[in-house]
Design a protein around this motif. Structure first.
Motif, PDB file in Angstrom:
ATOM      1  N   TYR A   1      25.311  17.588  16.698  1.00 30.67           N
ATOM      2  CA  TYR A   1      24.233  17.871  17.984  1.00 30.67           C
ATOM      3  C   TYR A   1      23.655  19.356  17.443  1.00 30.67           C
ATOM      4  O   TYR A   1      24.460  20.391  17.005  1.00 30.67           O
ATOM      5  N   SER A   2      22.397  19.493  18.093  1.00 29.09           N
ATOM      6  CA  SER A   2      21.639  20.637  17.636  1.00 29.09           C
ATOM      7  C   SER A   2      20.538  20.935  18.821  1.00 29.09           C
ATOM      8  O   SER A   2      20.562  19.982  19.753  1.00 29.09           O
ATOM      9  N   ASP A   3      20.005  21.875  18.728  1.00 24.07           N
ATOM     10  CA  ASP A   3      18.639  21.950  19.529  1.00 24.07           C
ATOM     11  C   ASP A   3      17.635  21.371  19.048  1.00 24.07           C
ATOM     12  O   ASP A   3      17.916  20.673  17.979  1.00 24.07           O
TER      13      ASP A   3
ATOM     14  N   THR B   1      24.701  11.107  12.319  1.00 24.02           N
ATOM     15  CA  THR B   1      24.315  10.613  13.356  1.00 24.02           C
ATOM     16  C   THR B   1      23.907  11.877  14.088  1.00 24.02           C
ATOM     17  O   THR B   1      24.610  12.571  14.507  1.00 24.02           O
ATOM     18  N   HIS B   2      22.573  12.189  14.566  1.00 26.35           N
ATOM     19  CA  HIS B   2      21.895  13.508  15.046  1.00 26.35           C
ATOM     20  C   HIS B   2      21.390  13.297  16.286  1.00 26.35           C
ATOM     21  O   HIS B   2      20.564  12.141  16.556  1.00 26.35           O
ATOM     22  N   ASP B   3      21.540  14.097  17.145  1.00 28.50           N
ATOM     23  CA  ASP B   3      20.981  14.066  18.518  1.00 28.50           C
ATOM     24  C   ASP B   3      20.811  15.431  18.802  1.00 28.50           C
ATOM     25  O   ASP B   3      21.440  16.370  18.461  1.00 28.50           O
ATOM     26  N   ASN B   4      19.594  15.886  19.669  1.00 27.75           N
ATOM     27  CA  ASN B   4      19.399  17.148  20.170  1.00 27.75           C
ATOM     28  C   ASN B   4      19.389  17.360  21.573  1.00 27.75           C
ATOM     29  O   ASN B   4      19.167  16.254  22.352  1.00 27.75           O
ATOM     30  N   VAL B   5      19.411  18.490  22.122  1.00 29.69           N
ATOM     31  CA  VAL B   5      19.330  18.755  23.537  1.00 29.69           C
ATOM     32  C   VAL B   5      17.982  19.741  23.701  1.00 29.69           C
ATOM     33  O   VAL B   5      17.937  20.497  22.807  1.00 29.69           O
ATOM     34  N   LYS B   6      17.121  19.480  24.493  1.00 27.87           N
ATOM     35  CA  LYS B   6      15.901  20.075  24.676  1.00 27.87           C
ATOM     36  C   LYS B   6      15.689  21.228  25.657  1.00 27.87           C
ATOM     37  O   LYS B   6      15.851  21.405  26.640  1.00 27.87           O
TER      38      LYS B   6
ATOM     39  N   GLY C   1      26.224  14.048  27.391  1.00 29.25           N
ATOM     40  CA  GLY C   1      27.374  14.529  26.262  1.00 29.25           C
ATOM     41  C   GLY C   1      26.743  15.105  25.089  1.00 29.25           C
ATOM     42  O   GLY C   1      27.477  15.637  24.370  1.00 29.25           O
ATOM     43  N   VAL C   2      25.402  15.217  25.178  1.00 31.23           N
ATOM     44  CA  VAL C   2      24.703  15.894  24.127  1.00 31.23           C
ATOM     45  C   VAL C   2      24.511  17.357  24.445  1.00 31.23           C
ATOM     46  O   VAL C   2      23.806  17.542  25.397  1.00 31.23           O
ATOM     47  N   HIS C   3      25.115  18.244  23.757  1.00 29.48           N
ATOM     48  CA  HIS C   3      24.837  19.755  24.083  1.00 29.48           C
ATOM     49  C   HIS C   3      25.469  20.681  22.741  1.00 29.48           C
ATOM     50  O   HIS C   3      26.111  20.312  21.985  1.00 29.48           O
ATOM     51  N   THR C   4      24.984  21.881  23.042  1.00 34.91           N
ATOM     52  CA  THR C   4      25.472  22.850  21.897  1.00 34.91           C
ATOM     53  C   THR C   4      26.246  23.944  22.734  1.00 34.91           C
ATOM     54  O   THR C   4      26.289  25.189  22.251  1.00 34.91           O
TER      55      THR C   4
ATOM     56  N   ASN D   1      35.669  14.258  14.597  1.00 33.15           N
ATOM     57  CA  ASN D   1      35.139  15.222  15.866  1.00 33.15           C
ATOM     58  C   ASN D   1      33.648  15.350  15.669  1.00 33.15           C
ATOM     59  O   ASN D   1      32.759  15.122  14.663  1.00 33.15           O
ATOM     60  N   MET D   2      33.184  15.302  16.911  1.00 35.79           N
ATOM     61  CA  MET D   2      31.527  15.910  16.950  1.00 35.79           C
ATOM     62  C   MET D   2      31.381  17.409  16.360  1.00 35.79           C
ATOM     63  O   MET D   2      32.319  18.155  16.704  1.00 35.79           O
ATOM     64  N   VAL D   3      30.136  17.376  15.986  1.00 30.33           N
ATOM     65  CA  VAL D   3      30.005  18.896  15.542  1.00 30.33           C
ATOM     66  C   VAL D   3      28.646  19.417  16.047  1.00 30.33           C
ATOM     67  O   VAL D   3      27.685  18.692  16.114  1.00 30.33           O
ATOM     68  N   GLU D   4      28.717  20.773  16.124  1.00 31.33           N
ATOM     69  CA  GLU D   4      27.366  21.423  16.881  1.00 31.33           C
ATOM     70  C   GLU D   4      27.029  22.357  15.800  1.00 31.33           C
ATOM     71  O   GLU D   4      28.050  22.912  15.302  1.00 31.33           O
ATOM     72  N   VAL D   5      25.531  22.567  15.748  1.00 31.63           N
ATOM     73  CA  VAL D   5      25.183  23.530  15.002  1.00 31.63           C
ATOM     74  C   VAL D   5      24.140  24.263  15.510  1.00 31.63           C
ATOM     75  O   VAL D   5      23.349  23.687  16.233  1.00 31.63           O
ATOM     76  N   ASP D   6      24.093  25.469  15.144  1.00 30.62           N
ATOM     77  CA  ASP D   6      23.061  26.300  15.968  1.00 30.62           C
ATOM     78  C   ASP D   6      23.003  27.679  15.179  1.00 30.62           C
ATOM     79  O   ASP D   6      23.778  28.193  14.265  1.00 30.62           O
TER      80      ASP D   6
END
Length: 315
Positions: free
Chosen positions: A211-213, A226-231, A241-244, A131-136
């Motif tokens: 995914y992160s900010d 595999t990392h992507d962030n949202v601005k 689909g990229v969000h936290t 699954n995809m993971v979000e970190v914040d």
């Protein structure tokens, strides 16, 4: 037994004998084991059991070596407290628990912390394998404009002086959450690479999607994940689909509980409250009885009042 409410639970556990037999089945599967030496050869006494190992030969009951160790409260009251603490989505305060169960507030506070000791994840699972993971990260504490300023002791004569500084800094919490999965939380002193990187390495296998900010502390993730962030700074909250949003939703539940139910949580015990909220979230798909029995299986952990009140005393 198939209880779905507190009255049904109390109707089943009317007698202490029923509670003891039930917990013996949960803990020992009906075959007593000495908690002092692990010997399986025991015999029954008038008040419990006695180890048959000549080198041990100690008496014990099913509550020895558990969160119930040394408690004078009946298991019936303990079971009701566990049910209330684990089914209320935002938790229950010691004041309210004391009123509900007819015990003192001090006792209720200690009971709740022992329950949190039980809720601690003893064997953390890796997140993000399928699954995809979000970190914040988030900060626990009131708005700076509403917080206490100006009290600092002089190093010269130990008198209080006006410093203009915030009296207590906010407490930082880092969260890792699977979409439609589990969450892992940690209270850290600061949002630097050592603290956040270590937590991610512990809970997320390399190669997973994270995914992160746009915080700089997450820039190193591309080396192993595999990392992507949202601005967020550009008011962009969802992009392809990229969000936290998942972890942000969890933060809202956590803060509403901490501020609305507990009002204020010290850094000394914050980690225990995080264990409580993550345990409830990670078992949200279980029924009330399944959740209750799962937590009882993990109840072999002794927490004395002295150890509880002396933990990180300097903080």
């Amino acid at each position: 037994m198939n209880f779905k409410s507190l009255p049904q639970l109390l109707d089943y556990f009317k007698e202490e004998k029923t509670c003891i037999e039930y917990y013996e089945q949960i803990r020992w599967d009906g075959k007593p084991v000495c908690p002092h030496c692990g010997c399986e050869r025991t015999y029954k006494t008038t008040r419990g059991y006695k180890c048959a190992n000549n080198e041990c030969y100690k008496k014990f009951t099913v509550t020895v070596g558990t969160i119930f160790h040394g408690s004078k409260i009946s298991l019936r009251i303990w079971f009701a407290a566990i049910y209330l603490a684990t089914t209320h989505k935002k938790g229950i305060s010691s004041v309210q628990l004391a009123l509900d169960l007819g015990i003192t507030q001090k006792t209720a506070w200690f009971v709740l912390h022992r329950i949190r000791e039980m809720l601690k994840d003893k064997a953390p699972q890796m997140l993000g394998e399928n699954n995809m993971v979000e970190v914040d990260e988030t900060y626990i504490g009131g708005n700076n404009k509403n917080r206490h300023y100006g009290k600092k002791r002089s190093q010269v004569d130990n008198t209080l002086t006006n410093s203009g500084e915030v009296y207590q800094p906010k407490k930082m919490v880092v969260g890792i959450i699977e979409r439609n999965g589990k969450v892992a939380l940690k209270h850290v002193p600061s949002a630097d690479l050592n603290n956040i990187g270590a937590l991610i390495s512990k809970h997320v296998p390399k190669g997973s999607t994270i995914y992160s900010d746009e915080a700089p502390v997450y820039s190193h993730l591309k080396k192993y994940y595999t990392h992507d962030n949202v601005k967020h700074s550009l008011n962009v909250y969802v992009e392809n689909g990229v969000h936290t949003n998942t972890i942000e939703n969890f933060w809202s539940v956590l803060k509403r509980g901490l501020y609305g139910v507990y009002h204020q949580v010290s850094a000394k015990h914050l980690e225990r409250y995080l264990d409580e909220y993550s345990a409830r979230f990670n078992t949200r798909d279980l029924s009330s009885q399944e959740r209750f029995e799962k937590f009882l299986i993990d109840s072999e952990s002794v927490l004395s009042y002295k150890r509880l009140t002396n933990i990180n005393k300097a903080s």
